[in-house]
Structure formats: structure tokens, C-alpha cells
Design an enzyme around this catalytic site. Sequence first.
Site, PDB file in Angstrom:
ATOM      1  N   PHE A 168      -5.759   4.768  14.027  1.00 22.70           N
ATOM      2  CA  PHE A 168      -5.918   5.709  12.917  1.00 22.70           C
ATOM      3  C   PHE A 168      -7.031   5.188  12.018  1.00 22.70           C
ATOM      4  CE2 PHE A 168      -2.449   8.852  12.737  1.00 22.70           C
ATOM      5  CZ  PHE A 168      -1.765   8.464  13.875  1.00 22.70           C
ATOM      6  N   LYS A 177       9.463 -17.945  -8.427  1.00 23.52           N
ATOM      7  CA  LYS A 177       8.829 -16.875  -9.193  1.00 23.52           C
ATOM      8  C   LYS A 177       7.764 -17.473 -10.122  1.00 23.52           C
ATOM      9  CE  LYS A 177       9.681 -13.314 -12.551  1.00 23.52           C
ATOM     10  NZ  LYS A 177      10.546 -12.832 -13.607  1.00 23.52           N
ATOM     11  N   ASN A 184       0.836  -1.197   0.000  1.00 18.90           N
ATOM     12  CA  ASN A 184       0.000   0.000   0.000  1.00 18.90           C
ATOM     13  C   ASN A 184       0.873   1.250   0.000  1.00 18.90           C
ATOM     14  OD1 ASN A 184       0.423   0.960   2.829  1.00 18.90           O
ATOM     15  ND2 ASN A 184      -0.448  -1.058   3.291  1.00 18.90           N
ATOM     16  N   ALA A 218       0.310   2.330  11.549  1.00 12.65           N
ATOM     17  CA  ALA A 218       0.635   1.492  10.388  1.00 12.65           C
ATOM     18  C   ALA A 218      -0.588   1.262   9.506  1.00 12.65           C
ATOM     19  CB  ALA A 218       1.188   0.147  10.862  1.00 12.65           C
ATOM     20  N   ASP A 247      -4.905  -6.082   5.279  1.00 13.62           N
ATOM     21  CA  ASP A 247      -5.987  -6.880   5.876  1.00 13.62           C
ATOM     22  C   ASP A 247      -6.036  -8.300   5.322  1.00 13.62           C
ATOM     23  OD1 ASP A 247      -7.112  -5.009   7.661  1.00 13.62           O
ATOM     24  OD2 ASP A 247      -7.989  -3.931   5.970  1.00 13.62           O
ATOM     25  N   LYS A 283     -12.672  -1.538  18.241  1.00 14.92           N
ATOM     26  CA  LYS A 283     -11.303  -1.904  18.602  1.00 14.92           C
ATOM     27  C   LYS A 283     -10.953  -1.490  20.026  1.00 14.92           C
ATOM     28  CE  LYS A 283      -9.960  -1.792  13.728  1.00 14.92           C
ATOM     29  NZ  LYS A 283      -8.884  -1.787  12.750  1.00 14.92           N
ATOM     30  N   PRO A 299      -5.077 -11.231  10.702  1.00 13.94           N
ATOM     31  CA  PRO A 299      -5.606 -10.788  11.997  1.00 13.94           C
ATOM     32  C   PRO A 299      -5.636  -9.260  12.050  1.00 13.94           C
ATOM     33  CG  PRO A 299      -3.362 -11.660  12.208  1.00 13.94           C
ATOM     34  CD  PRO A 299      -3.799 -11.939  10.811  1.00 13.94           C
ATOM     35  N   ASP A 300      -6.571  -8.700  12.823  1.00 14.23           N
ATOM     36  CA  ASP A 300      -6.600  -7.256  13.055  1.00 14.23           C
ATOM     37  C   ASP A 300      -5.779  -6.997  14.318  1.00 14.23           C
ATOM     38  OD1 ASP A 300      -7.250  -4.648  14.007  1.00 14.23           O
ATOM     39  OD2 ASP A 300      -8.987  -4.662  12.672  1.00 14.23           O
ATOM     40  N   LYS A 347     -14.814   2.210  14.346  1.00 15.49           N
ATOM     41  CA  LYS A 347     -13.528   1.570  14.649  1.00 15.49           C
ATOM     42  C   LYS A 347     -13.108   1.820  16.104  1.00 15.49           C
ATOM     43  CE  LYS A 347     -11.927   1.660   9.937  1.00 15.49           C
ATOM     44  NZ  LYS A 347     -11.127   2.288   8.897  1.00 15.49           N
TER      45      LYS A 347
END
Length: 404
Positions: A325, A291, A212, A277, A281, A343, A307-308, A339
Site C-alpha cells: 500500500f 515513566k 499513527n 499495515a 519507520d 520493494k 526495518p522495512d 515503492k
Amino acid sequence: MDMDWKGKTVLLGVSGGIAAYKAVEIASRMRKAGAEVHVILTRAAQEFVTELTFREISGNPVNTGMWEKVTHWNVEHIALARMADLVLVAPATANLIAKLAVGMADDMLTTTILATHAPIFLAPAMNSNMFRNPVTQKNIKDLQDRGMEIIPPSSGHLACGADGVGRLPEPVEILSRVEGYFCKAGALQGKKILVTAGGTIAPIDPVRFIGNRSSGKMGYAVAEAAAKRGADAVLVSGVSALPDPVGVRTIRVETTEEMLRAVLEEFPDSDAVIKAAAVADYRVKQVAGQKIKKSEGDWSIELVRNPDILHTLGQQKTHQVLVGFAAETQNLMEYAKRKLEKKNLDFIVANDVTAPGAGFQGETNIARMIFRDGKVEEYPLMQKTELAAAILDHVERLLGAGME
Ligand code: CTP
């Protein structure tokens, strides 16, 4: 801001720019506030201001060169480097900055700076083209990465006749930046602050991965600021091109599972966790050992849930302050609040990554902080380093509340 300058030994370095005259007021204000001020003038600075002025203002002999007759045996460069509680260079010219960036020590000021362990503040001042020149910007960045504090120049009319960035800020402004630093120093002493930053990746085969756009800048700024406030700062970093922040124990990981493992190990004795970070997910179900060669037709990859990490911490938390965040592209408040609840966080820093000036790659962010009691604080566009300070102010407050 109220800082006690009494008993502090300050080394004021003045390099050769037209703004050198402002250093006289800086020296004067610091001495009046109770500091012991020692001034070092570079060769070029002496073309703009005189040794005599600074001697009278500081009440101490002024250091101008390495080779003049020694009158004070205890004031040679290593002694100055050792006795300083802080070093402030104002103005810092492009030339001085370049010399410091490469570690040159060819005069009293550069030699002293190279030898000191004291915090160093640089207030660059120069023509705006010189300031904007990529080489100057790179030198400043390198010095910042090595832990020096940069007091950014202001914009306005410059002595060379042009308008632009490069002016030395007013002495009171410079001093308040220095004071801010010392007020905060030690505020997180004895606290362990765990930060995550960067993006985690999902390897596909030995050469490919899904990643990302996270740069790591936000979390790195938080970790470095925590260390400066005296915390035992630990950074678990996913992929980021940034160097390890100064004073921070940095653990590099790549995948979400590696990040989870490292974070769980550091979590029990942490006082606060700031999870900046951008965590992947999903991971690739079957990572190829070799390859993968292309073949005719399309290719699809099966992904499985990771895992979260933050959710896991939320369930395990005993005394830790938890900060998450939320980077969203729509329904910011609603998603962020969800969230926060789910969380089990103390607060969440929410930002709309589609807004100009916010998001992954840049130096700035636009954030809202949402707290458990429903309070929301909105912040304007600001540097990620400033937002890091605001986050830590709240962490400090919550840690303080926990001790009562
Ligand atoms: N986070 C985490 N572990 C994950 C995913 C996210 O610890 N597997 C943390 C992030 O570090 C961040 C917060 O959770 O502090 C929110 O991350 P975000 O990706 O915005 O939210 P998600 O929970 O992944 O939700 P969604 O994908 O639905 O936006």
C-alpha cells in the site's frame, strides 16, 4: 453472475415490515432457479403476508411458530438450521436485528438463526430514522462482526411517506448479492493469504508511545474477505480497536520488530501477502524502563530506523504474490511506482490520504492499483470491503497465472 442454486437449501426468513411482499418474489426466483426454499414467517410478518402465499410459492410447508401442531417431524427448528446451505432474512426489521444482536431466541426464526452454522444474509428494511438510530447501527455492526452478511438498504421513497435510506433493495439485487458470495466462496481454497493491518507503535516509556492514525479497517476487510473465499487467512495486526475478523487466525503485535518477526514466520508457506499495515519507520533509541518525569525545558527523543518489512519480503520472495500500500499526501503516482519497484511488489494500492473519503479512519477509500507491467486501474470512492474484494480478485488472478 451465474450461480447454481440447484441442490441448495435456502431458509428464507421474513419479518414484519411493509417490504415483506417483496419476499414473495425472492422465494419465487430462488425456487425457479432450482433451490429448495423453506420459509419462516415471524408473527408480525403474518400481518403483512400470508402463509398460504409462501406455501404455494415455495412448494413447502411454511413455519410460523414454535408451538403449532407438528406435521413434519423433520422440519423442526434444529432440522431447518442444520439443513440450510444459507439463511436469508428479507426484510429484516429493526426489532429482529436487535433480537439477533443479543442472541434472543423467542420464536422460530430467531431460534433457527441462533442454531445454524450456515452463512446468514440480512437485508434490513425500515424507516430511515430507525435505520440511522445508533442502536440499530450498533446492532448491525455487531452482527457483521460476528460474520453475518448485511445487504445494505437502498434510498428512496419509504412507505411511511418519507424519503431516505431504509428501502429493501429489489429482489434481483438481493439475489445477486447472495450469488456473488457463493461464486467467490472457495475461490481461494488451499491458499494461504497473509495480511498485515493496523499501525505499529514505537514505545517511549511504559506509558507513552509514538503511533499513527491507522484504524486497521482496510487490512481487516481483506483478511475477512480472504477467509470467506476459503483461504487459510492469517492476519498480523498492529494496534487496532477492531475485533478479530471471523474465520481469520489473528496475531496481535505492537512494534515494527514484532510485526517483522511474526510476518517472517508466516511468510515461507504463504501464497500471497497483502501489507496494509501502517508500519512505524522509526523506533525510540532508548526506551525508558520507568515513566519519564517532566523537567524544565524541552525534550527531544532520538529515533532510529526500523526495518522495512515489505522490502525484506520483496528480497526473500520465492513464489509469493506481494501487494503493498502507498498512503501519500502528494506525488501519489510517482511515489507509489517507486515503492512498487523498490520493494519488488506485484502491485501496489495507492491512495491520496488527503482526498475526502480516502484515508485512515473512515469506512471508504479511493484507490489506484499499479501493476508491474505499468497498468494502472483507478477505482472510485468505495467501501473498504469493496476495495478488499477488488484487491483479492487481482490476487486470485495472479495466483491463477502462477499455476499455469
Ligand atoms: N512498510 C513496511 N515496513 C515499513 C514501512 C512500510 O512493510 N517499515 C509497508 C507498508 O505496510 C505498505 C508499504 O510498505 O504496504 C508502504 O508504506 P509507506 O509507509 O507508505 O511507505 P514507506 O516505505 O514507509 O515510505 P515513505 O515513508 O517514504 O512514504
